[in-house]
Scaffold this motif. Structure first.
Motif, PDB file in Angstrom:
ATOM      1  N   LEU A  85      -6.451  85.280   2.520  1.00  0.00           N
ATOM      2  CA  LEU A  85      -6.821  86.607   2.023  1.00  0.00           C
ATOM      3  C   LEU A  85      -8.069  87.182   2.695  1.00  0.00           C
ATOM      4  O   LEU A  85      -8.622  88.181   2.226  1.00  0.00           O
ATOM      5  CB  LEU A  85      -7.046  86.541   0.511  1.00  0.00           C
ATOM      6  N   SER A  86      -8.511  86.576   3.792  1.00  0.00           N
ATOM      7  CA  SER A  86      -9.799  86.967   4.367  1.00  0.00           C
ATOM      8  C   SER A  86      -9.825  88.398   4.886  1.00  0.00           C
ATOM      9  O   SER A  86     -10.880  89.025   4.923  1.00  0.00           O
ATOM     10  CB  SER A  86     -10.182  86.003   5.494  1.00  0.00           C
ATOM     11  N   GLU A  87      -8.680  88.936   5.307  1.00  0.00           N
ATOM     12  CA  GLU A  87      -8.629  90.300   5.820  1.00  0.00           C
ATOM     13  C   GLU A  87      -7.761  91.199   4.937  1.00  0.00           C
ATOM     14  O   GLU A  87      -7.207  92.188   5.411  1.00  0.00           O
ATOM     15  CB  GLU A  87      -8.126  90.298   7.260  1.00  0.00           C
ATOM     16  N   ASN A  88      -7.690  90.855   3.659  1.00  0.00           N
ATOM     17  CA  ASN A  88      -6.908  91.630   2.700  1.00  0.00           C
ATOM     18  C   ASN A  88      -7.840  92.576   1.954  1.00  0.00           C
ATOM     19  O   ASN A  88      -8.623  92.166   1.098  1.00  0.00           O
ATOM     20  CB  ASN A  88      -6.204  90.675   1.732  1.00  0.00           C
ATOM     21  N   ALA A  89      -7.755  93.845   2.306  1.00  0.00           N
ATOM     22  CA  ALA A  89      -8.678  94.833   1.728  1.00  0.00           C
ATOM     23  C   ALA A  89      -8.492  94.976   0.227  1.00  0.00           C
ATOM     24  O   ALA A  89      -9.469  95.170  -0.514  1.00  0.00           O
ATOM     25  CB  ALA A  89      -8.486  96.184   2.417  1.00  0.00           C
ATOM     26  N   ASP A  90      -7.253  94.876  -0.236  1.00  0.00           N
ATOM     27  CA  ASP A  90      -7.002  95.004  -1.679  1.00  0.00           C
ATOM     28  C   ASP A  90      -7.647  93.854  -2.446  1.00  0.00           C
ATOM     29  O   ASP A  90      -8.198  94.053  -3.542  1.00  0.00           O
ATOM     30  CB  ASP A  90      -5.499  95.037  -1.950  1.00  0.00           C
ATOM     31  N   PHE A  91      -7.579  92.658  -1.880  1.00  0.00           N
ATOM     32  CA  PHE A  91      -8.212  91.520  -2.542  1.00  0.00           C
ATOM     33  C   PHE A  91      -9.733  91.688  -2.537  1.00  0.00           C
ATOM     34  O   PHE A  91     -10.406  91.426  -3.542  1.00  0.00           O
ATOM     35  CB  PHE A  91      -7.827  90.213  -1.854  1.00  0.00           C
ATOM     36  N   ALA A  92     -10.290  92.134  -1.413  1.00  0.00           N
ATOM     37  CA  ALA A  92     -11.734  92.364  -1.348  1.00  0.00           C
ATOM     38  C   ALA A  92     -12.172  93.361  -2.411  1.00  0.00           C
ATOM     39  O   ALA A  92     -13.190  93.170  -3.094  1.00  0.00           O
ATOM     40  CB  ALA A  92     -12.124  92.854   0.047  1.00  0.00           C
ATOM     41  N   GLN A  93     -11.375  94.428  -2.580  1.00  0.00           N
ATOM     42  CA  GLN A  93     -11.715  95.424  -3.597  1.00  0.00           C
ATOM     43  C   GLN A  93     -11.596  94.844  -5.000  1.00  0.00           C
ATOM     44  O   GLN A  93     -12.424  95.135  -5.882  1.00  0.00           O
ATOM     45  CB  GLN A  93     -10.789  96.633  -3.462  1.00  0.00           C
ATOM     46  N   ALA A  94     -10.581  94.006  -5.215  1.00  0.00           N
ATOM     47  CA  ALA A  94     -10.406  93.384  -6.532  1.00  0.00           C
ATOM     48  C   ALA A  94     -11.575  92.470  -6.870  1.00  0.00           C
ATOM     49  O   ALA A  94     -12.017  92.401  -8.028  1.00  0.00           O
ATOM     50  CB  ALA A  94      -9.091  92.597  -6.572  1.00  0.00           C
ATOM     51  N   VAL A  95     -12.108  91.771  -5.870  1.00  0.00           N
ATOM     52  CA  VAL A  95     -13.275  90.916  -6.083  1.00  0.00           C
ATOM     53  C   VAL A  95     -14.468  91.764  -6.524  1.00  0.00           C
ATOM     54  O   VAL A  95     -15.173  91.431  -7.489  1.00  0.00           O
ATOM     55  CB  VAL A  95     -13.605  90.117  -4.800  1.00  0.00           C
ATOM     56  N   LEU A  96     -14.687  92.866  -5.825  1.00  0.00           N
ATOM     57  CA  LEU A  96     -15.798  93.754  -6.182  1.00  0.00           C
ATOM     58  C   LEU A  96     -15.594  94.374  -7.562  1.00  0.00           C
ATOM     59  O   LEU A  96     -16.535  94.476  -8.365  1.00  0.00           O
ATOM     60  CB  LEU A  96     -15.932  94.843  -5.120  1.00  0.00           C
ATOM     61  N   ASP A  97     -14.372  94.781  -7.853  1.00  0.00           N
ATOM     62  CA  ASP A  97     -14.076  95.387  -9.156  1.00  0.00           C
ATOM     63  C   ASP A  97     -14.284  94.400 -10.299  1.00  0.00           C
ATOM     64  O   ASP A  97     -14.557  94.817 -11.443  1.00  0.00           O
ATOM     65  CB  ASP A  97     -12.638  95.900  -9.188  1.00  0.00           C
ATOM     66  N   ALA A  98     -14.162  93.110  -9.998  1.00  0.00           N
ATOM     67  CA  ALA A  98     -14.366  92.089 -11.019  1.00  0.00           C
ATOM     68  C   ALA A  98     -15.841  91.768 -11.231  1.00  0.00           C
ATOM     69  O   ALA A  98     -16.185  90.888 -12.024  1.00  0.00           O
ATOM     70  CB  ALA A  98     -13.608  90.818 -10.632  1.00  0.00           C
ATOM     71  N   GLY A  99     -16.715  92.477 -10.505  1.00  0.00           N
ATOM     72  CA  GLY A  99     -18.147  92.247 -10.645  1.00  0.00           C
ATOM     73  C   GLY A  99     -18.665  91.080  -9.847  1.00  0.00           C
ATOM     74  O   GLY A  99     -19.768  90.587 -10.094  1.00  0.00           O
ATOM     75  N   LEU A 100     -17.872  90.635  -8.857  1.00  0.00           N
ATOM     76  CA  LEU A 100     -18.260  89.502  -8.018  1.00  0.00           C
ATOM     77  C   LEU A 100     -18.716  89.995  -6.645  1.00  0.00           C
ATOM     78  O   LEU A 100     -18.424  91.124  -6.239  1.00  0.00           O
ATOM     79  CB  LEU A 100     -17.080  88.544  -7.858  1.00  0.00           C
ATOM     80  N   MET A 292      -8.725  95.211  22.287  1.00  0.00           N
ATOM     81  CA  MET A 292      -7.424  94.830  21.739  1.00  0.00           C
ATOM     82  C   MET A 292      -7.372  95.035  20.234  1.00  0.00           C
ATOM     83  O   MET A 292      -6.502  95.699  19.703  1.00  0.00           O
ATOM     84  CB  MET A 292      -7.116  93.351  22.037  1.00  0.00           C
ATOM     85  N   GLU A 293      -8.327  94.400  19.537  1.00  0.00           N
ATOM     86  CA  GLU A 293      -8.324  94.457  18.081  1.00  0.00           C
ATOM     87  C   GLU A 293      -9.653  93.942  17.554  1.00  0.00           C
ATOM     88  O   GLU A 293     -10.461  93.389  18.301  1.00  0.00           O
ATOM     89  CB  GLU A 293      -7.182  93.603  17.504  1.00  0.00           C
ATOM     90  N   MET A 294      -9.858  94.113  16.251  1.00  0.00           N
ATOM     91  CA  MET A 294     -11.029  93.544  15.597  1.00  0.00           C
ATOM     92  C   MET A 294     -10.569  92.592  14.505  1.00  0.00           C
ATOM     93  O   MET A 294      -9.650  92.905  13.740  1.00  0.00           O
ATOM     94  CB  MET A 294     -11.911  94.632  14.977  1.00  0.00           C
ATOM     95  N   ASN A 295     -11.176  91.424  14.452  1.00  0.00           N
ATOM     96  CA  ASN A 295     -10.956  90.496  13.357  1.00  0.00           C
ATOM     97  C   ASN A 295     -12.101  90.676  12.364  1.00  0.00           C
ATOM     98  O   ASN A 295     -13.256  90.372  12.676  1.00  0.00           O
ATOM     99  CB  ASN A 295     -10.900  89.060  13.866  1.00  0.00           C
ATOM    100  N   THR A 296     -11.760  91.149  11.182  1.00  0.00           N
ATOM    101  CA  THR A 296     -12.791  91.483  10.187  1.00  0.00           C
ATOM    102  C   THR A 296     -13.101  90.267   9.314  1.00  0.00           C
ATOM    103  O   THR A 296     -12.965  90.303   8.085  1.00  0.00           O
ATOM    104  CB  THR A 296     -12.309  92.665   9.324  1.00  0.00           C
ATOM    105  N   ARG A 297     -13.517  89.206   9.964  1.00  0.00           N
ATOM    106  CA  ARG A 297     -13.797  87.939   9.280  1.00  0.00           C
ATOM    107  C   ARG A 297     -14.530  87.016  10.235  1.00  0.00           C
ATOM    108  O   ARG A 297     -14.732  87.350  11.407  1.00  0.00           O
ATOM    109  CB  ARG A 297     -12.487  87.278   8.844  1.00  0.00           C
TER     110      ARG A 297
END
Length: 641
Positions: A85-100, A292-297
Motif C-alpha cells: 500500500l506504499s503508493e496507494n493514495a486512498d490508503f494514505a488519506q484513510a490513515v490521515l483521516d483516522a488521525g494517524l 520515466m516515472e516517479m516512485n513516491t516511496r
C-alpha cells in the motif's frame, strides 16, 4: 518525534525500519499474515498484530485492518515500506483521516505521480524532458497498435498504474503487439486493478538512472545524488550502484536539478525517486536522459545512497513525518566512496528464474567473510512463501572505489550456503565478474544478451566433491569446514584397514567415487583429488557444499529417490504453487513445440508453460482462476504420430 510506529509491511524492509526506529527510541508494531506468523520482522518488533490469511489481498493490502491494528496498539504513525500500500493514495488519506501520521508523501502527490501518463504531462509542464511515446486516453487495441506503428519498433508497453517491473512488455515487431498487449493488460489488471497502458519508444542502449529526492513540510527539497539501476532482468533490478559509472559532474548537476524540479512540481514531502532512462550509446549526456516515472516511496535500493552519503533515509522519513525540517541542506550533502547492492532472490536461474519456496534449512551468508552490509528479512529455519515477492535479502558493498564495492559483494556470496531453497547467488557472482560490468559498460540489455552464460553454473570441482564425500563419511554429521574433512581423511588414510581410499596391495591407492545431487545428476571422481577448505554441512543423508555462489547438495549414489529426474514425457506440471490466469488450449487441440498452453501467476509474476514437442492435448486439468499446488498435472501432451 513520534513515540510509536506501525510498519505496514513485511520482510527485509520491515526489519530495516524496526532497527532504525528502535535506535531512535520509537516503539514498533509489526503486522503479519498467516504465512508470516513466525517471520523475523514479527519477532523483532515490540508488538505484533495478526491481520489475516496469507494472500496479500486478504491481509497486507487491506487498509482497514492495518489502521485498526494501529489504533488497537496505540501506534501514532504508519510506515508503509515499499510495495503493497506504499503508493496507494486512498490508503494514505484513510490513515490521515483516522488521525494517524502517514510516513510518506501527501495523497495528492501520490495521485499526481501514480499514473504514468498524467505524471509525464506534469513533467513536461515543469520543464523535465520525457521519453517520446503515447499517453492518450483512447485504449482501443487498434489505436494502441496504430500508435506503436507510428512510434516505431521496438516499443515498450507499460501499465499506467504499474511499478516494480510489473505490467511491462517489450515489442520488437508489429505482429507481436496484440499478444504482448493482452499479456501486459492481464498482468496489470491482476497486480494493480487497472489495465490501462501507455507506450514509449524503447531505447536500444538504455541505462536506468534514478535520483533520490527528499522534501519536508517546510518547503525544502534536496537530492541525494544518483543511482545506476541498469542491470535488470524482465525490468526488475538485480544490481544497483551509486554513483553511476561514467557520470560527469555537469551531467550529474543537470539530472539532479531536473529531479528536484520534478519533486517541487508536486509539492513533494518525504522520500521519493525520480527515474530516468538514458541513451548510453554515446556515454551519459544530459541531452540524452529522459524522465520515466516517479516512485513516491522509499526504494528497495536506498541503502546504496545511504552508504555514499552517510545518511539514514529511514530516520529522515520519521523526522520529516514528525514535522521536523530535513536533517541536511543541499550544500551539506556530498558523495563519499562507492556503494553497490545485489538483490538475493529465492529463485532458480538455471530453470528460467522460477521462484523457489520452502524452508531455509541452511541460510548462511559466507561465515568467513562478513564485510558487506546485509539487509535480510529471513533467517535460518524460516519459510519462503509463494504468496510474496521472492527477494530474501540485499547484499550491500561499500568502498573507496567501485572495485572495492564489487569485491565486497563477491566475497560475501562466494561461499554463501543456502539450502534447499534455490537462490540467484551464483548468478550474481557471475554477473559481477562479467567483463562488461567490470569495465562499467552497463545497460539494461546486458543480462539478456549473455543470459545463457550467466545462468549456467560451473559444475562442482573435485575438491568440493571430496569435501562432500568426507562429510558423508564422518560419523557424527556435524557442521564442519573443509580443513576438518581433510584432517579426518588423513587420519583414515593412516589406518589402511578402515580407510575408504581404496587401498589395495600392488594397486593404485585411489578409487573412483560417485555422488548424486538433488536433480539426479551423478558425479564420478577420484577420491582424495584435493579438498577445498569450504564450509560444509550435513542434513540427514545430504552433504551441503557451496562453491562460487552455488550451493550443491550431494548424497551417495546408491541412495535413490523416485522424484529424481524429469517429469513424465509430455506431462506439464505446475513448477510452483500459483493461480491459473489463462488457458490457451482445449482437449484434442493440435499444438507445436514451444506453443503456450497455460499461464500461471506466482510471486506476482506470470509464467508461460509451453508444449515440449509437437502433439495433441490429451488431458487438461487447468481452469482460469484456479489455485494449483507445485507438481500438479496441468496438461498432458501426446506426440503426433
Amino acid at each position: 518525534m513520534m513515540k510509536s510506529l506501525l510498519i505496514a509491511n513485511r520482510g527485509e524492509i520491515a526489519c530495516r525500519i524496526i532497527r532504525t526506529a528502535r535506535a531512535m527510541g520509537v516503539r514498533t508494531v509489526a503486522v503479519y499474515s498467516d504465512a508470516d506468523a513466525n517471520a523475523l520482522h514479527v519477532r523483532q518488533a515490540d508488538e505484533a498484530v495478526h491481520i489475516g490469511p496469507s494472500p496479500a489481498r486478504e491481509s497486507y493490502l487491506v487498509g482497514d485492518k492495518i489502521i485498526a491494528a494501529a489504533k488497537a496498539t496505540g501506534a501514532e504513525a504508519i510506515h508503509p515500506g515499499y510495495g503493497f500500500l506504499s503508493e496507494n493514495a486512498d490508503f494514505a488519506q484513510a490513515v490521515l483521516d483516522a488521525g494517524l501520521v502517514w510516513v510518506g508523501p501527501r495523497p495528492d502527490s501520490i495521485r499526481a505521480m501514480g499514473l504514468k501518463d498524467a505524471a509525464k504531462a506534469r513533467m513536461i509542464a515543469a520543464g523535465v524532458p520525457v521519453t517520446p511515446g503515447y499517453l492518450g486516453e483512447d485504449q482501443a487495441p487498434e489505436r494502441l497498435q496504430s500508435e506503436a506503428d507510428a512510434i516505431g519498433y521496438p516499443v515498450l508497453i507499460k501499465a499506467v498504474a504499474g511499478g516494480g517491473g510489473k505490467g511491462m512488455r517489450r515489442v520488437d515487431a508489429a505482429q507481436q503487439f496484440s499478444e504482448m498487449l493482452q499479456s501486459c493488460k492481464r498482468e496489470a489488471a491482476s497486480s494493480f486493478g487497472d489495465d490501462r497502458v501507455l507506450l514509449e519508444k524503447y531505447i536500444l542502449s538504455p541505462r536506468h538512472i534514478e535520483v533520490q529526492v527528499f522534501g519536508d513540510t517546510h518547503g525544502n527539497v534536496v537530492h541525494l545524488f544518483e543511482r545506476d539501476c541498469s542491470l535488470q532482468r524482465r525490468h526488475q533490478k538485480v544490481i544497483e550502484e551509486a554513483p553511476a559509472p561514467g557520470m560527469d559532474e555537469a551531467t550529474r548537476e543537470a539530472i539532479c536539478a531536473a529531479a528536484v524540479r520534478a519533486a517541487r512540481a508536486v509539492d513533494y514531502v518525504g522520500a521519493g525517486t525520480i527515474e530516468f532512462i538514458a541513451d548510453a550509446s554515446e556515454g551519459l549526456r544530459a541531452d540524452r536522459i529522459w524522465f520515466m516515472e516517479m516512485n513516491t516511496r522509499l526504494q528497495v535500493e536506498h541503502p546504496v545512497t545511504e552508504e555514499i552519503t552517510g545518511q539514514d533515509l529511514v530516520e529522515w522519513q520519521l523526522r520529516v513525518a514528525s514535522g521536523e525540517p530535513l536533517p541536511r541542506r543541499q550544500d551539506e550533502l556530498s558523495i563519499d566512496g562507492w556503494a553497490m547492492e545485489a538483490r538475493l532472490y529465492a529463485e532458480d536461474p538455471a530453470k528460467g528464474f522460477l521462484p523457489s519456496i520452502g524452508r531455509l534449512d541452511v541460510f548462511d551468508l559466507d561465515p568467513f567473510y562478513g564485510a558487506a552490509r546485509i539487509d535480510a528479512g529471513v533467517e535460518q529455519g524460516g519459510e519462503i512463501s509463494s504468496f510474496y515477492d521472492p527477494m530474501i535479502a540485499k547484499i550491500i558493498g561499500r568502498g573507496e572505489s567501485r572495485e572495492d564495492a564489487r569485491e565486497q559483494i563477491i566475497g560475501e556470496l562466494l561461499n554463501a550456503t543456502i539450502w534447499p531453497v534455490r537462490t540467484n547467488a551464483g548468478f550474481i557472482v557471475r554477473l559481477l565478474r562479467h567483463s562488461g560490468f567490470e569495465r562499467g559498460e552497463v545497460d539494461t540489455g546486458l543480462i539478456g544478451r549473455d543470459i545463457d552464460q550467466l545462468t549456467a553454473p560451473e559444475p562442482p570441482s573435485s575438491g568440493i566433491l571430496n569435501a562432500a564425500l568426507g562429510v558423508l563419511a564422518m560419523p557424527d554429521g556435524r557442521d564442519v569446514v573443509g580443513c576438518d574433512v581433510l584432517e579426518h581423511q588423513i587420519a583414515q588414510a593412516a589406518r589402511p584397514w578402515t580407510s575408504s581410499s581404496g587401498f589395495r596391495l600392488n594397486r593404485p591407492a585411489s578409487l573412483a567415487a560417485r555422488l548424486v545431487d538433488q536433480s539426479g545428476t551423478v558425479y564420478e571422481f577420484d577420491r582424495g583429488d584435493g579438498i577445498d577448505p569450504a564450509f560444509v554441512s550435513r542434513r540427514e543423508e545430504w552433504a551441503i557444499v557451496p562453491e562460487l555462489g552455488t550451493t550443491f547438495a550431494f548424497r551417495p549414489y546408491a541412495v535413490r529417490s523416485s522424484n529424481l529426474g524429469p517429469a513424465a514425457d509430455g506431462a506439464i506440471l505446475a513448477p510452483m504453487p500459483g493461480r491459473i490466469t489463462a488457458v490457451e488450449v482445449t482437449p484434442g487441440d493440435t499444438v507445436t513445440k514451444g506453443q503456450r498452453l497455460v499461464t500461471l501467476e506466482a510471486m506476482k509474476m506470470e509464467h508461460s508453460l509451453t508444449a515440449p514437442f509437437d502433439g495433441v492435448v490429451a488431458e487438461l486439468n487447468a481452469a482460469p482462476g484456479a489455485q494449483v499446488n507445485e507438481g500438479t498435472l496441468l496438461v498432458k501432451v501426446e506426440r503426433s504420430e
